[in-house]
Every structure is written in structure tokens, then in C-alpha cells.
Design an enzyme around this catalytic site. Structure first.
Site, short mmCIF file in Angstrom:
data_model
loop_
_atom_site.label_atom_id
_atom_site.label_comp_id
_atom_site.label_asym_id
_atom_site.label_seq_id
_atom_site.Cartn_x
_atom_site.Cartn_y
_atom_site.Cartn_z
N ASP A 24 -12.82 16.23 5.50
CA ASP A 24 -12.87 17.91 5.22
C ASP A 24 -13.85 18.13 3.87
O ASP A 24 -14.05 19.43 3.58
CB ASP A 24 -11.46 18.38 4.97
CG ASP A 24 -10.78 17.53 3.67
OD1 ASP A 24 -11.48 16.63 3.05
OD2 ASP A 24 -9.74 17.84 3.36
N GLU A 72 -11.52 8.67 7.57
CA GLU A 72 -10.51 9.67 7.50
C GLU A 72 -9.27 9.70 8.28
O GLU A 72 -8.10 9.74 8.02
CB GLU A 72 -10.87 11.00 7.24
CG GLU A 72 -11.66 11.46 5.97
CD GLU A 72 -13.10 10.86 5.82
OE1 GLU A 72 -13.67 11.02 4.60
OE2 GLU A 72 -13.47 10.31 6.58
N GLY A 88 -15.58 9.42 1.71
CA GLY A 88 -16.49 10.42 0.91
C GLY A 88 -17.96 9.99 0.71
O GLY A 88 -18.72 10.70 0.53
N ASP A 138 -19.87 11.69 3.27
CA ASP A 138 -20.10 12.93 2.92
C ASP A 138 -21.01 13.13 1.97
O ASP A 138 -21.84 14.11 2.00
CB ASP A 138 -18.59 13.41 2.20
CG ASP A 138 -17.36 13.56 3.08
OD1 ASP A 138 -17.40 14.12 4.23
OD2 ASP A 138 -16.27 12.78 2.83
N ILE A 187 -12.76 7.79 -1.24
CA ILE A 187 -11.91 8.49 -2.50
C ILE A 187 -10.87 7.54 -3.12
O ILE A 187 -10.39 6.64 -2.12
CB ILE A 187 -11.00 9.72 -1.61
CG1 ILE A 187 -12.30 10.92 -1.26
CG2 ILE A 187 -9.83 10.40 -2.53
CD1 ILE A 187 -11.44 11.90 -0.55
#
Length: 327
Positions: free
Chosen positions: A204, A196, A173, A176, A117
Site C-alpha cells: 500500500d 506483502e 518496502g 516500494d 518494514i
């Protein structure tokens, strides 16, 4: 004709790929005016042999049935900025509804897959949410998080199999993203990091939910998520995060496209039904998965693809020789 139109003031850029007889022959970066983009609808323009997409996520047609999606922000290590979150959803919704596409190859431009991110670009959304009181602020934060979660869930919801090719760093990310894909390949220099906790939050948008179902060891998942240590390619393969490791990006991309061709050569009814049922069975009991499969196939077995595939097998022909209808 586009060259004639491009003589106006240059104010925005595109990357596009020209194809000739289903083979990529040249990639060019060109600049066009906003008027030209509107006139030719360049964000979605497709011709018989080309595709042009004006966004950070670049769609490229490799053949009639394979779509390539590429993270294209190499100057920022493919960090996920505001544009990324909406463009991913638009991109995979389009792919899901494209009857010509049978499989997706996801990769990244530049030296790394993604740095995760873009904190500088995204901080305002989460750190300064709107709301008149705590309850309303919290409600708005939840909506923001749900929006970000959908960015990766849309990959999983897409009925077309997604082969992801990872090189260099895959951070935050990026984990993810890849855990929402169906097949993961990487280069020898690839490394993965659930980052994170190092920035003061619990992951999340998918890692904590999908990574335990990708890697067999719950202890290893906990270690990676709680310490933010790096996992390198050999460990990623031995743990099941990736299925194959390649010496370099060129070799990996060649293998990814070859694998995609093998998948695209099978019945799209069979392939997409297989993906949908694999995802369903992952999240349900064996009994529930079997019942869903029986309900699914009571209609899908009535396809002509079954007889075509059986005939090809009896004649010792490859499924890739069969002309399956689009789905």
C-alpha cells in the site's frame, strides 16, 4: 575541537564522512554527548569539506554536486523502523532544496539492501490505531498509510535524479522505495520480492502503483505481487526493473558514482526539467505531456545554460567543463 568536546559522558552515536579536496578520505564512527550535538547542530552541520548527519539515513557529500544517501541499520538488515519514515522525508526535502546538489546516489550498508518494514517496530501503528468508533479508526489508519506513502513519493517529487544501487535482498518496502527512484542498478546477488501478500495485506505504499509502469509486462507484475516469489538479478534486468547488473557491490558503487558524475556535469536546468517532465508524462497522455513540456520550456529555454552547452559542443568540449550556476 570536536575531540575536546567529546570527553563528556558518551550517550549517542554518529557516522560521518570527512572529505579532503572533494574526495572522501576517511569515514569514522564517533560518539558525542547530547550537549555537543546541540552546540554544533550536528544533525545538519556542513563545513567546506564535511557533512555530519545524526540519523539512520546518512547523507554524505561525495563531491560538490553529488549527495549520497545510505540506509544505515545493517544490524537489522536495514529494516524500516519508525525513525526511517520521518527521516526519509526530511532527508529528501533537504536535498530538493539544496542548490549544490545535482544528483543523488542511494545505497545501503551491510549485507543486504533492506529486509523491508520492521514489523515488530511498526505493528502498533496499524494494528492498534486510535479512534472512538470504526469510522474514526479507519480515518486514522488512512492518515497513517498516507504518511508512509509520502516517504517514497518524496523521492519521486525530488527534482534531483536519484540513482539507487541495490545489493542482496530488496524485500517489501524496498521495492516500494526503488520504484520511486529514477535509475536502478543492482549486483548479481540481488533479489527482489513483493512480500506483502505473505503477511496478509496488499502492498500500500507504492509498489502496486509504480511497478506496472516500470516493468513492461502486466502479467509479470501480477505474478510477482500475487505469489510473492523472488525475482533475481538477471530477470530484473531482462524485465526492465534494473538497467545494469554488476559482479559485486564495489563495482556497482563505482559505476553509480561515475554515472552520477556524468549527470551532475550537465546543466541542472536541463537535468531537473527532464526528470520533472518524465514523471509528468508517465502519468498523463502524450498530448498532455507535450503541452506541459511546451509550457515548461517557454521559460526554461531562456537560461544561459543553452548557449553555454551549445558553445561547448561546437568547441568539442565535454559539458562537464562548463561552470553552470547552482539551481
Amino acid at each position: 575541537m570536536l575531540a575536546d568536546k567529546a570527553n563528556h559522558s558518551l550517550i549517542s552515536g554518529l557516522v560521518y564522512t570527512i572529505l579532503y579536496q572533494n574526495t572522501i578520505c576517511i569515514s569514522i564512527t564517533m560518539l558525542f554527548t547530547q550537549q555537543v550535538q546541540q552546540a554544533y547542530n550536528l544533525s545538519q552541520l556542513r563545513t567546506e569539506n564535511s557533512v555530519i548527519v545524526a540519523c539512520k539515513m546518512i547523507l554524505k557529500i561525495y563531491s560538490e554536486s553529488i549527495t549520497q544517501v545510505e540506509l544505515n541499520r545493517p544490524e537489522k538488515r536495514n529494516a524500516m523502523n519508525r525513525a526511517f519514515w520521518s527521516e526519509m522525508v526530511e532527508c529528501f526535502n533537504e536535498i530538493a532544496g539544496d542548490p549544490s546538489c545535482r544528483v543523488v546516489v542511494f545505497s545501503a550498508a551491510g549485507k543486504v539492501f533492506t529486509a523491508g518494514i520492521d514489523l515488530m517496530d511498526m505493528a502498533g501503528d496499524v494494528l492498534n490505531p486510535e479512534g472512538d468508533d470504526t469510522a474514526r479508526v479507519a480515518w486514522n489508519v488512512k492518515k497513517i498509510i498516507a504518511k508512509y506513502q509520502e516517504t517514497f513519493t518524496v523521492i519521486e517529487k525530488c527534482p534531483k535524479p536519484v540513482v539507487v544501487a541495490i545489493h542482496g535482498a530488496c524485500v517489501g518496502g524496498g521495492v516500494d522505495l526503488i520504484t520511486a527512484c529514477d535509475i536502478r542498478l543492482c549486483t548479481q546477488d540481488a533479489w527482489f520480492q513483493v512480500k506483502e501478500v505473505d503477511i496478509g495485506l496488499a502492498a500500500d505504499v507504492g509498489t502496486l502503483q509504480r511497478l506496472p509502469k516500470v516493468i513492461g509486462s502486466r502479467s509479470l507484475v501480477n505474478e510477482l505481487a500475487l505469489t510473492a516469489r523472488k525475482m533475481f538479478a538477471d530477470e530484473a534486468k531482462s524485465s526492465g526493473l534494473v538497467s545494469r547488473v554488476f559482479a559485486d557491490k564495489d563495482a556497482m558503487m563505482a559505476a553509480a558514482l561515475e554515472m552520477a558524475e556524468e549527470i551532475a556535469g550537465r546543466s541542472p536546468v536541463a537535468v531537473q526539467g527532464t526528470k520533472i517532465n518524465l514523471v509528468y508524462s508517465r502519468d498523463h497522455s502524450v498530448a498532455e505531456g507535450l503541452d506541459y513540456m511546451a509550457t515548461w520550456n517557454m521559460s526554461m529555454l531562456q537560461t544561459q545554460d543553452v548557449m553555454k552547452s551549445a558553445q561547448a559542443a561546437m568547441e568539442k568540449k565535454s559539458p562537464k567543463t562548463i561552470a553552470f550556476s547552482k539551481l
